[in-house]
Design a protein around this motif. Structure first.
Motif, PDB file in Angstrom:
ATOM      1  N   ALA A  60      -1.050  29.557  -0.018  1.00 18.75           N
ATOM      2  CA  ALA A  60      -0.875  28.231   0.443  1.00 18.75           C
ATOM      3  C   ALA A  60       0.511  27.636   0.141  1.00 18.75           C
ATOM      4  CB  ALA A  60      -1.849  27.365  -0.812  1.00 18.75           C
ATOM      5  N   GLY A  61       0.776  26.325   0.876  1.00 18.83           N
ATOM      6  CA  GLY A  61       1.879  26.130   1.246  1.00 18.83           C
ATOM      7  C   GLY A  61       2.246  24.991   2.468  1.00 18.83           C
ATOM      8  N   PHE A  62       2.592  24.031   2.386  1.00 19.70           N
ATOM      9  CA  PHE A  62       2.945  23.157   3.237  1.00 19.70           C
ATOM     10  C   PHE A  62       3.270  21.760   2.887  1.00 19.70           C
ATOM     11  CE2 PHE A  62      -1.376  22.229   2.131  1.00 19.70           C
ATOM     12  CZ  PHE A  62      -1.879  20.757   2.027  1.00 19.70           C
ATOM     13  N   ALA A  63       4.113  21.160   3.853  1.00 20.72           N
ATOM     14  CA  ALA A  63       4.681  19.683   3.355  1.00 20.72           C
ATOM     15  C   ALA A  63       5.185  19.545   2.092  1.00 20.72           C
ATOM     16  CB  ALA A  63       3.359  18.669   3.558  1.00 20.72           C
ATOM     17  N   THR A  64       4.911  18.591   1.365  1.00 15.98           N
ATOM     18  CA  THR A  64       5.604  18.177   0.292  1.00 15.98           C
ATOM     19  C   THR A  64       4.981  18.947  -0.829  1.00 15.98           C
ATOM     20  OG1 THR A  64       4.254  16.308  -0.616  1.00 15.98           O
ATOM     21  CG2 THR A  64       5.927  15.908   0.952  1.00 15.98           C
ATOM     22  N   ASP A  76       8.667  26.688   3.343  1.00 13.32           N
ATOM     23  CA  ASP A  76       9.051  26.427   4.688  1.00 13.32           C
ATOM     24  C   ASP A  76      10.226  27.212   5.172  1.00 13.32           C
ATOM     25  OD1 ASP A  76      11.053  25.079   3.867  1.00 13.32           O
ATOM     26  OD2 ASP A  76      10.317  23.203   4.450  1.00 13.32           O
ATOM     27  N   PHE A  77      10.343  27.315   6.356  1.00 14.66           N
ATOM     28  CA  PHE A  77      11.586  28.140   7.042  1.00 14.66           C
ATOM     29  C   PHE A  77      12.983  27.667   6.183  1.00 14.66           C
ATOM     30  CE2 PHE A  77      13.686  30.389  10.860  1.00 14.66           C
ATOM     31  CZ  PHE A  77      13.323  31.598  10.344  1.00 14.66           C
ATOM     32  N   PRO A  78      13.296  26.254   6.253  1.00 11.94           N
ATOM     33  CA  PRO A  78      14.545  25.860   5.646  1.00 11.94           C
ATOM     34  C   PRO A  78      14.581  26.326   4.247  1.00 11.94           C
ATOM     35  CG  PRO A  78      13.471  24.022   6.940  1.00 11.94           C
ATOM     36  CD  PRO A  78      12.339  25.276   6.907  1.00 11.94           C
ATOM     37  N   THR A  79      13.735  26.114   3.489  1.00  9.68           N
ATOM     38  CA  THR A  79      13.763  26.615   1.973  1.00  9.68           C
ATOM     39  C   THR A  79      13.943  28.318   1.969  1.00  9.68           C
ATOM     40  OG1 THR A  79      12.332  24.922   1.268  1.00  9.68           O
ATOM     41  CG2 THR A  79      12.716  26.657  -0.144  1.00  9.68           C
ATOM     42  N   ASN A  80      13.308  29.067   2.805  1.00  9.62           N
ATOM     43  CA  ASN A  80      13.459  30.374   2.725  1.00  9.62           C
ATOM     44  C   ASN A  80      14.934  30.629   3.242  1.00  9.62           C
ATOM     45  OD1 ASN A  80      11.408  32.301   2.381  1.00  9.62           O
ATOM     46  ND2 ASN A  80      10.011  30.935   3.787  1.00  9.62           N
ATOM     47  N   ARG A  81      15.543  29.901   4.342  1.00  9.90           N
ATOM     48  CA  ARG A  81      16.954  30.271   4.677  1.00  9.90           C
ATOM     49  C   ARG A  81      18.009  29.615   3.695  1.00  9.90           C
ATOM     50  NH1 ARG A  81      17.234  28.644  10.775  1.00  9.90           N
ATOM     51  NH2 ARG A  81      15.935  26.779  10.007  1.00  9.90           N
ATOM     52  N   GLY A  82      17.492  28.851   2.757  1.00  6.37           N
ATOM     53  CA  GLY A  82      18.507  28.119   1.746  1.00  6.37           C
ATOM     54  C   GLY A  82      19.114  27.011   2.337  1.00  6.37           C
ATOM     55  N   TYR A  83      18.366  26.182   3.128  1.00  2.71           N
ATOM     56  CA  TYR A  83      18.788  24.988   3.636  1.00  2.71           C
ATOM     57  C   TYR A  83      18.131  23.886   2.987  1.00  2.71           C
ATOM     58  CZ  TYR A  83      21.553  27.604   7.027  1.00  2.71           C
ATOM     59  OH  TYR A  83      22.498  28.518   7.589  1.00  2.71           O
ATOM     60  N   ASP A  84      18.781  22.849   2.631  1.00  6.08           N
ATOM     61  CA  ASP A  84      18.148  21.542   2.230  1.00  6.08           C
ATOM     62  C   ASP A  84      17.309  20.831   3.608  1.00  6.08           C
ATOM     63  OD1 ASP A  84      18.861  21.784  -0.430  1.00  6.08           O
ATOM     64  OD2 ASP A  84      20.846  20.690  -0.026  1.00  6.08           O
ATOM     65  N   SER A  85      16.305  20.238   3.116  1.00  3.69           N
ATOM     66  CA  SER A  85      15.507  19.489   4.166  1.00  3.69           C
ATOM     67  C   SER A  85      16.403  18.537   5.272  1.00  3.69           C
ATOM     68  CB  SER A  85      14.300  18.755   3.536  1.00  3.69           C
ATOM     69  OG  SER A  85      13.385  19.416   2.718  1.00  3.69           O
ATOM     70  N   ASN A  86      17.365  17.800   4.629  1.00  5.82           N
ATOM     71  CA  ASN A  86      18.176  17.215   5.615  1.00  5.82           C
ATOM     72  C   ASN A  86      19.375  17.767   6.271  1.00  5.82           C
ATOM     73  OD1 ASN A  86      20.129  17.749   3.493  1.00  5.82           O
ATOM     74  ND2 ASN A  86      20.165  15.465   2.573  1.00  5.82           N
ATOM     75  N   GLU A  98      15.858  20.685  10.989  1.00  2.00           N
ATOM     76  CA  GLU A  98      14.974  19.780  11.648  1.00  2.00           C
ATOM     77  C   GLU A  98      13.709  20.211  12.544  1.00  2.00           C
ATOM     78  OE1 GLU A  98      15.801  16.007  14.900  1.00  2.00           O
ATOM     79  OE2 GLU A  98      17.478  17.178  14.059  1.00  2.00           O
ATOM     80  N   GLY A  99      12.649  19.619  12.173  1.00  2.00           N
ATOM     81  CA  GLY A  99      11.508  20.295  13.133  1.00  2.00           C
ATOM     82  C   GLY A  99      10.715  21.145  12.182  1.00  2.00           C
ATOM     83  N   ASP A 100      11.202  21.910  11.245  1.00  2.00           N
ATOM     84  CA  ASP A 100      10.575  22.890  10.311  1.00  2.00           C
ATOM     85  C   ASP A 100      10.103  22.553   8.975  1.00  2.00           C
ATOM     86  OD1 ASP A 100      10.673  24.937  12.261  1.00  2.00           O
ATOM     87  OD2 ASP A 100      12.737  25.371  11.999  1.00  2.00           O
ATOM     88  N   VAL A 101      10.590  21.195   8.539  1.00  2.00           N
ATOM     89  CA  VAL A 101      10.499  21.024   7.096  1.00  2.00           C
ATOM     90  C   VAL A 101       8.962  20.706   6.946  1.00  2.00           C
ATOM     91  CG1 VAL A 101      10.857  19.180   5.428  1.00  2.00           C
ATOM     92  CG2 VAL A 101      12.764  19.738   6.944  1.00  2.00           C
ATOM     93  N   GLY A 102       8.711  21.446   5.821  1.00  2.00           N
ATOM     94  CA  GLY A 102       6.978  21.378   5.507  1.00  2.00           C
ATOM     95  C   GLY A 102       6.132  22.098   6.498  1.00  2.00           C
ATOM     96  N   GLN A 103       6.684  22.712   7.539  1.00  2.00           N
ATOM     97  CA  GLN A 103       5.950  23.564   8.645  1.00  2.00           C
ATOM     98  C   GLN A 103       5.791  24.905   8.029  1.00  2.00           C
ATOM     99  OE1 GLN A 103       4.527  21.927  11.216  1.00  2.00           O
ATOM    100  NE2 GLN A 103       5.324  19.879  10.404  1.00  2.00           N
ATOM    101  N   LYS A 121      -3.145  19.070  10.522  1.00  2.00           N
ATOM    102  CA  LYS A 121      -2.068  18.421  10.793  1.00  2.00           C
ATOM    103  C   LYS A 121      -1.124  18.216   9.748  1.00  2.00           C
ATOM    104  CE  LYS A 121      -0.234  14.030  12.950  1.00  2.00           C
ATOM    105  NZ  LYS A 121       0.828  14.703  13.819  1.00  2.00           N
ATOM    106  N   VAL A 122       0.086  18.422   9.787  1.00  2.00           N
ATOM    107  CA  VAL A 122       1.077  18.526   8.475  1.00  2.00           C
ATOM    108  C   VAL A 122       1.559  17.191   8.085  1.00  2.00           C
ATOM    109  CG1 VAL A 122       2.902  19.611   7.580  1.00  2.00           C
ATOM    110  CG2 VAL A 122       1.734  21.082   8.763  1.00  2.00           C
TER     111      VAL A 122
END
Length: 541
Positions: A71-75, A99-109, A114-119, A467-468
């Motif tokens: 499980a894991g999505f959105a906030t 999500d992919f940004p967290t996996n890659r070590g990038y903050d959501s901002n 962009e486009g991947d946050v919480g997806q 829908k996320v």
């Protein structure tokens, strides 16, 4: 017309060569002559070396597998609700995907996010996010799996988890669970801009293993991600061989760090896929346990029997699921999960029928959970240990799988080990080639996929899609709030200390814990690693 075309497809299948998906020939039938005398010795007893029949004497009669649905999505708040739902409905462990940004070590901002946050996973940026993710969940009673694909962020997220647990009053001795933490995910499977050098990515993984060995005794600090190798194109033989090669490389490094084999090996874990070829998957699990135990006994001479036990979580294959006729995936995942249980898994996730389309809805997630519960409570497969043990076919196939896995391990060792094989691009090339051959077989109709290249003539069945919830603005606001509330001088100092630790080849985990406690974000910590050891590109053949 459609009846004849579908019948012809069956006839073509019956005329094709009989081989497993890994290319092992299959005879029309098997007899005692197909099992050599030494194979009977290798079969052994459950819970005894070489663990062909399972790592526990009574297996599921005394200890059922952990029902650990992903499980894991959105906030973090959204995912926390899904965790609670699954636990209320009978799940016995948490399996959190990011999500992919967290996996890659990038903050959501970050622009890359962009486009991947919480997806496709939950977004985590700060320690407050981690606190929200596990709000109301007793971490001293719940086994938690943290599915992190990139070591650039795995240590950071793990540090946040430890810091959050301590803030809630838990001791590190209380925590039990698993961190994925596989360097191959950074350098082979899901590469990204400014990828870490393989040797440094491996070093970060080993920092976690060493830290847990010394300070978090109930935690599994690494899970060799055979499932992801499989999703990237590996066949069953390659999947098992890469897992074992990774475990051997890890053990060699830990011994070089001054740890004894019995200090860390009992906590090494693995993560396998269970795919379509039912009997080959069962044989894969049995053969992998046998090879793993033999190699660990021969090379490291452990005193603790647990040090040579291959313990693993299984996820039913995601790449085998189809967007066409998605309800067929309930059937596919059921057989995948049955193979995992007959193969002796310690933990299981059943993929939901809509995962080829979207993040699972609550209905599909509960259906996947119920699949495990029906398997556990209604089928009777837990009443005896290794029910297929002694089958002429299964034992012969287990031996054949063992031989092919050993051959593949030898190729890796000739290249100087797994890290060097990755650096040279050999692993990438192997997975690409196998994946290409599989897709070509599907496109040419040689490999049948129901609803995709055969039996396609049916009215489409509509399934609800998930829908996320809007996530980017919420996470951006949290990051801004964190920036205003933290002591920037403390953050700057903690990041400088982390940088110095990397430059002096120290274990990074204590410094990451201090950084996230001060308020440093996932991106700020990960940037240190990228700036000092990033910029690597896959050397594809």
């Amino acid at each position: 017309m459609s009846i004849h075309s579908n019948q012809n497809s069956i006839d073509e299948q019956s005329r094709s060569d009989y081989v497993t998906e890994s290319g092992i020939p299959i005879k029309p039938y098997y007899t005692p002559s197909d099992i050599a005398q030494e194979d009977s010795t290798l079969l052994g007893q459950p819970g005894e070396y070489p663990y062909t029949r399972g790592i526990h004497p009574n297996m599921y009669r005394s200890r059922t597998w952990t029902i650990r649905q992903l499980a894991g999505f959105a906030t973090p708040e959204d995912t926390n609700q899904r965790f609670r739902l699954l636990l209320e409905q009978g799940a016995t462990g948490i399996n959190c995907v990011f999500d992919f940004p967290t996996n890659r070590g990038y903050d959501s901002n970050h622009p890359f996010a962009e486009g991947d946050v919480g997806q496709g996973g939950v977004a985590i940026d700060t320690l407050d996010d981690m606190l929200a993710l596990f709000e109301g969940i007793p971490l001293n009673q719940t086994s938690v799996s943290l599915v992190l694909s990139h070591p650039v962020a795995a240590g950071v997220i793990f540090a946040m988890f430890l810091a959050a647990a301590q803030r809630r009053g838990y001791s590190l001795n209380d925590l039990q669970g698993t961190l994925q933490n596989d360097f191959m995910m950074e350098t082979v499977i899901l590469t990204a801009p400014n990828t870490l050098q393989p040797s440094f990515s491996f070093k970060l993984s080993m920092d976690v293993v060493e830290f847990c060995t010394r300070h978090v005794p109930k935690w599994n600090p690494i899970s060799f991600t055979g499932y992801n190798y499989r999703e990237a194109g590996a066949n069953a033989v390659q999947e098992a061989a890469l897992v074992i090669a990774n475990a051997l490389e890890t053990s060699n490094d830990m011994i070089c760090r001054g740890c004894e084999i019995d200090q860390f090996a009992p906590r090494l874990s693995s993560f396998f896929s269970s795919d379509n070829d039912f009997f080959e998957e069962i044989a894969k699990f049995r053969a992998a346990r046998r090879i793993y135990s033999r190699l660990f006994q021969e090379r490291f001479q452990p005193n603790n029997p647990r040090s040579s036990m291959l313990r693993f979580h299984v996820q039913t294959s995601g790449s085998a699921l189809t967007a066409q006729q998605p309800l067929n995936n309930v059937i596919r995942s059921s057989f995948h999960s049955l193979a995992a249980v007959l193969g002796g898994a310690q933990s299981l996730h059943v993929s939901a029928y809509d995962e080829a389309i979207c993040i699972p809805t609550e209905a599909s997630a509960i259906t996947a959970l119920r699949t495990q519960q029906i398997l556990l409570l209604e089928t009777g497969v837990t009443k005896t240990v290794d029910p297929l043990g002694g089958s002429y076919y299964v034992e012969s196939l287990t031996k054949a799988m063992e031989e092919k896995i050993e051959e593949y391990l030898l190729q890796i060792e000739k290249l100087g080990g797994l890290v060097k094989a990755v650096e040279q691009g050999w692993v990438h090339n192997e997975l690409i080639q196998t994946s290409y051959e599989r897709e070509r077989a599907i496109s040419q109709g040689k490999r049948k996929v129901v609803g995709v290249n055969c039996f396609t003539e049916s009215a489409p069945i509509e399934v609800g899609t998930f829908k996320v919830p809007e996530t980017l603005s919420k996470q951006t606001a949290k990051i801004e709030k964190n920036a205003h509330s933290r002591n920037q001088t403390q953050v700057t100092h903690a990041i400088a200390q982390l940088r110095a630790a990397v430059q002096h080849n120290e274990n990074t985990i204590p410094f990451l814990i201090e950084a996230v406690k001060a308020g440093a974000t996932v991106g700020e910590c990960s940037n240190v690693f990228r700036e000092l050891h990033g910029g690597w590109h896959q050397p594809l053949f």
